[in-house]
Design a protein around this motif. Sequence first.
Motif, PDB file in Angstrom:
ATOM      1  N   LYS A  65     -28.558 -46.447  28.801  1.00 22.63           N
ATOM      2  CA  LYS A  65     -29.810 -47.280  29.110  1.00 22.63           C
ATOM      3  C   LYS A  65     -30.189 -47.944  27.852  1.00 22.63           C
ATOM      4  O   LYS A  65     -30.703 -49.419  28.219  1.00 22.63           O
ATOM      5  CB  LYS A  65     -30.881 -46.121  29.701  1.00 22.63           C
ATOM      6  CG  LYS A  65     -30.921 -45.603  30.843  1.00 22.63           C
ATOM      7  CD  LYS A  65     -32.020 -44.755  31.086  1.00 22.63           C
ATOM      8  CE  LYS A  65     -31.823 -43.698  32.087  1.00 22.63           C
ATOM      9  NZ  LYS A  65     -32.979 -42.957  32.395  1.00 22.63           N
ATOM     10  N   LYS A  68     -27.821 -51.047  27.279  1.00 26.29           N
ATOM     11  CA  LYS A  68     -27.945 -52.060  28.362  1.00 26.29           C
ATOM     12  C   LYS A  68     -29.134 -52.782  28.113  1.00 26.29           C
ATOM     13  O   LYS A  68     -28.849 -54.010  28.679  1.00 26.29           O
ATOM     14  CB  LYS A  68     -27.736 -51.287  29.700  1.00 26.29           C
ATOM     15  CG  LYS A  68     -26.416 -50.667  30.110  1.00 26.29           C
ATOM     16  CD  LYS A  68     -25.462 -51.693  30.492  1.00 26.29           C
ATOM     17  CE  LYS A  68     -24.106 -51.163  31.358  1.00 26.29           C
ATOM     18  NZ  LYS A  68     -23.309 -52.144  31.756  1.00 26.29           N
ATOM     19  N   PRO A  72     -26.468 -56.150  28.640  1.00 22.96           N
ATOM     20  CA  PRO A  72     -26.584 -55.775  29.969  1.00 22.96           C
ATOM     21  C   PRO A  72     -25.158 -55.589  30.396  1.00 22.96           C
ATOM     22  O   PRO A  72     -24.725 -54.921  31.481  1.00 22.96           O
ATOM     23  CB  PRO A  72     -27.344 -56.582  30.491  1.00 22.96           C
ATOM     24  CG  PRO A  72     -27.455 -57.883  29.439  1.00 22.96           C
ATOM     25  CD  PRO A  72     -27.426 -57.305  28.270  1.00 22.96           C
ATOM     26  N   GLY A  95     -24.950 -48.392  35.467  1.00 25.97           N
ATOM     27  CA  GLY A  95     -24.098 -49.672  35.290  1.00 25.97           C
ATOM     28  C   GLY A  95     -23.119 -49.412  34.519  1.00 25.97           C
ATOM     29  O   GLY A  95     -22.285 -50.342  34.083  1.00 25.97           O
TER      30      GLY A  95
END
Length: 120
Positions: A65, A68, A72, A95
Amino acid sequence: MYKILVVDDEPKIREVIKEYAEFSGYEVTEAADGMSAVGLCKLNDYDLIIMDIMMPELDGFSAVKEIKKTCPDMPFIMLSALGEEYDKIHGFDLGIDDYVVKPFSTKELMMRIQAILKRT
């Protein structure tokens, strides 16, 4: 040369992955916990991160987290003893690109790394 960050609190696992990855032509940096990984990502550019989940300081999900937020599009492979479906789903919701359950085949992991890096 692709740069990979291997994050796991077990030195032997980091060592095996590093040995195979370097033999495959990758440059490898190691981190023993999620907090160190977040710090390294602020200082260096990586092409892929292999992340364990259960670690001291900052678990792998929380580290993903954090990373990212600033990177990202960073590709991640989660590498964990947690093999339940909800753990995998949580990782993909964050992700990540792939999820490998321990114990694992190092050769298969190298093929997964190669496949992800071809796409990025």
